[in-house]
Design a protein around this motif. Sequence first.
Motif, PDB file in Angstrom:
ATOM      1  N   SER A  39      69.599  27.834  -0.166  1.00 62.14           N
ATOM      2  CA  SER A  39      68.759  28.893  -0.745  1.00 62.14           C
ATOM      3  C   SER A  39      69.026  29.045  -2.233  1.00 62.14           C
ATOM      4  CB  SER A  39      69.026  30.231  -0.038  1.00 62.14           C
ATOM      5  OG  SER A  39      68.671  30.156   1.307  1.00 62.14           O
ATOM      6  N   THR A  40      70.292  29.071  -2.604  1.00 60.68           N
ATOM      7  CA  THR A  40      70.667  29.213  -4.011  1.00 60.68           C
ATOM      8  C   THR A  40      70.171  28.017  -4.827  1.00 60.68           C
ATOM      9  OG1 THR A  40      72.612  30.514  -3.434  1.00 60.68           O
ATOM     10  CG2 THR A  40      72.624  29.459  -5.600  1.00 60.68           C
ATOM     11  N   CYS A  41      70.333  26.823  -4.281  1.00 57.64           N
ATOM     12  CA  CYS A  41      69.879  25.621  -4.991  1.00 57.64           C
ATOM     13  C   CYS A  41      68.360  25.587  -5.117  1.00 57.64           C
ATOM     14  CB  CYS A  41      70.393  24.369  -4.293  1.00 57.64           C
ATOM     15  SG  CYS A  41      72.164  24.134  -4.543  1.00 57.64           S
ATOM     16  N   SER A  72      77.040  28.847   5.410  1.00 58.39           N
ATOM     17  CA  SER A  72      77.329  28.367   4.065  1.00 58.39           C
ATOM     18  C   SER A  72      76.251  27.391   3.595  1.00 58.39           C
ATOM     19  CB  SER A  72      78.707  27.703   4.034  1.00 58.39           C
ATOM     20  OG  SER A  72      78.991  27.222   2.748  1.00 58.39           O
ATOM     21  N   ILE A 120      66.418  28.176  -5.474  1.00 51.54           N
ATOM     22  CA  ILE A 120      66.108  29.113  -6.559  1.00 51.54           C
ATOM     23  C   ILE A 120      66.391  28.464  -7.915  1.00 51.54           C
ATOM     24  CG2 ILE A 120      66.859  31.284  -7.650  1.00 51.54           C
ATOM     25  CD1 ILE A 120      67.320  32.324  -4.719  1.00 51.54           C
ATOM     26  N   LYS A 121      67.504  27.790  -8.032  1.00 48.34           N
ATOM     27  CA  LYS A 121      67.869  27.118  -9.286  1.00 48.34           C
ATOM     28  C   LYS A 121      66.886  25.995  -9.618  1.00 48.34           C
ATOM     29  CE  LYS A 121      72.825  28.053  -9.002  1.00 48.34           C
ATOM     30  NZ  LYS A 121      74.167  27.461  -8.812  1.00 48.34           N
ATOM     31  N   ARG A 142      73.187  29.440   2.653  1.00 53.52           N
ATOM     32  CA  ARG A 142      73.344  30.107   1.361  1.00 53.52           C
ATOM     33  C   ARG A 142      73.260  29.115   0.208  1.00 53.52           C
ATOM     34  NH1 ARG A 142      78.655  33.145   1.901  1.00 53.52           N
ATOM     35  NH2 ARG A 142      78.592  32.741  -0.316  1.00 53.52           N
ATOM     36  N   GLN A 143      73.908  27.954   0.359  1.00 47.16           N
ATOM     37  CA  GLN A 143      73.878  26.946  -0.703  1.00 47.16           C
ATOM     38  C   GLN A 143      72.466  26.396  -0.908  1.00 47.16           C
ATOM     39  OE1 GLN A 143      76.275  25.938  -2.826  1.00 47.16           O
ATOM     40  NE2 GLN A 143      77.640  27.489  -1.983  1.00 47.16           N
ATOM     41  N   LYS A 159      62.092  22.026  -4.821  1.00 51.83           N
ATOM     42  CA  LYS A 159      62.439  23.291  -4.188  1.00 51.83           C
ATOM     43  C   LYS A 159      62.024  23.321  -2.722  1.00 51.83           C
ATOM     44  CE  LYS A 159      61.115  28.157  -4.498  1.00 51.83           C
ATOM     45  NZ  LYS A 159      60.524  28.273  -3.184  1.00 51.83           N
ATOM     46  N   ASP A 177      64.170  24.556   0.443  1.00 55.67           N
ATOM     47  CA  ASP A 177      63.713  25.682   1.261  1.00 55.67           C
ATOM     48  C   ASP A 177      63.670  25.289   2.739  1.00 55.67           C
ATOM     49  OD1 ASP A 177      63.407  27.600  -0.734  1.00 55.67           O
ATOM     50  OD2 ASP A 177      61.314  27.051  -1.131  1.00 55.67           O
TER      51      ASP A 177
END
Length: 172
Positions: A148-150, A142, A152-153, A145-146, A39, A43
């Motif tokens: 950040s989303t990854c 983009s 979190i996942k 956003r990608q 992560k 980040d």
Amino acid sequence: MKPIISTQPIPPKTLTPDAYRQLEHSASLKGLLKPFKGKGELDYLAQVARETEAQLCHLMEAVVQQAGQPPYSLLDIRLVLQNTSAGSTFLRWRTRDFARMGVAVWERQVSNKALPQAVREELHRFECERIALNLQMSVVHSLYRQASTCAIKMASAERLLRQFTPAAEISR
């Protein structure tokens, strides 16, 4: 037909190679195309993308400021910054009264036969800079956003793994 505005000295170009020099170092794809180990690395990628967005915003502001100077400020067209609900910023053409927005506003102004050629060419340069900066902002946002989303996942996957990993194996 008399020109609608007088030709005044044209300001220097805003988006020179020097303006991009700082961005070149932070926006390398070298750090993107690698295996991410956790992560934290995602980040960090998101943070770099966010910082690059801020730098692109400064370049956009410089273009808007330049396009707001005479002789362009005498036209019925404005280049403005538009913040989106997604959290990014883009350059848009608007009429002076803000009644219309978009490339059609720019096309109408550039097509005006009374417009001096030097001003028409500078409006073309502003349009090319607008297109390029909007592309760059879109790609970087983009990526942010990608990443950040990854992140979190990946954190969620790590938490789940820890729930089912014996305590003795975690300390190893």
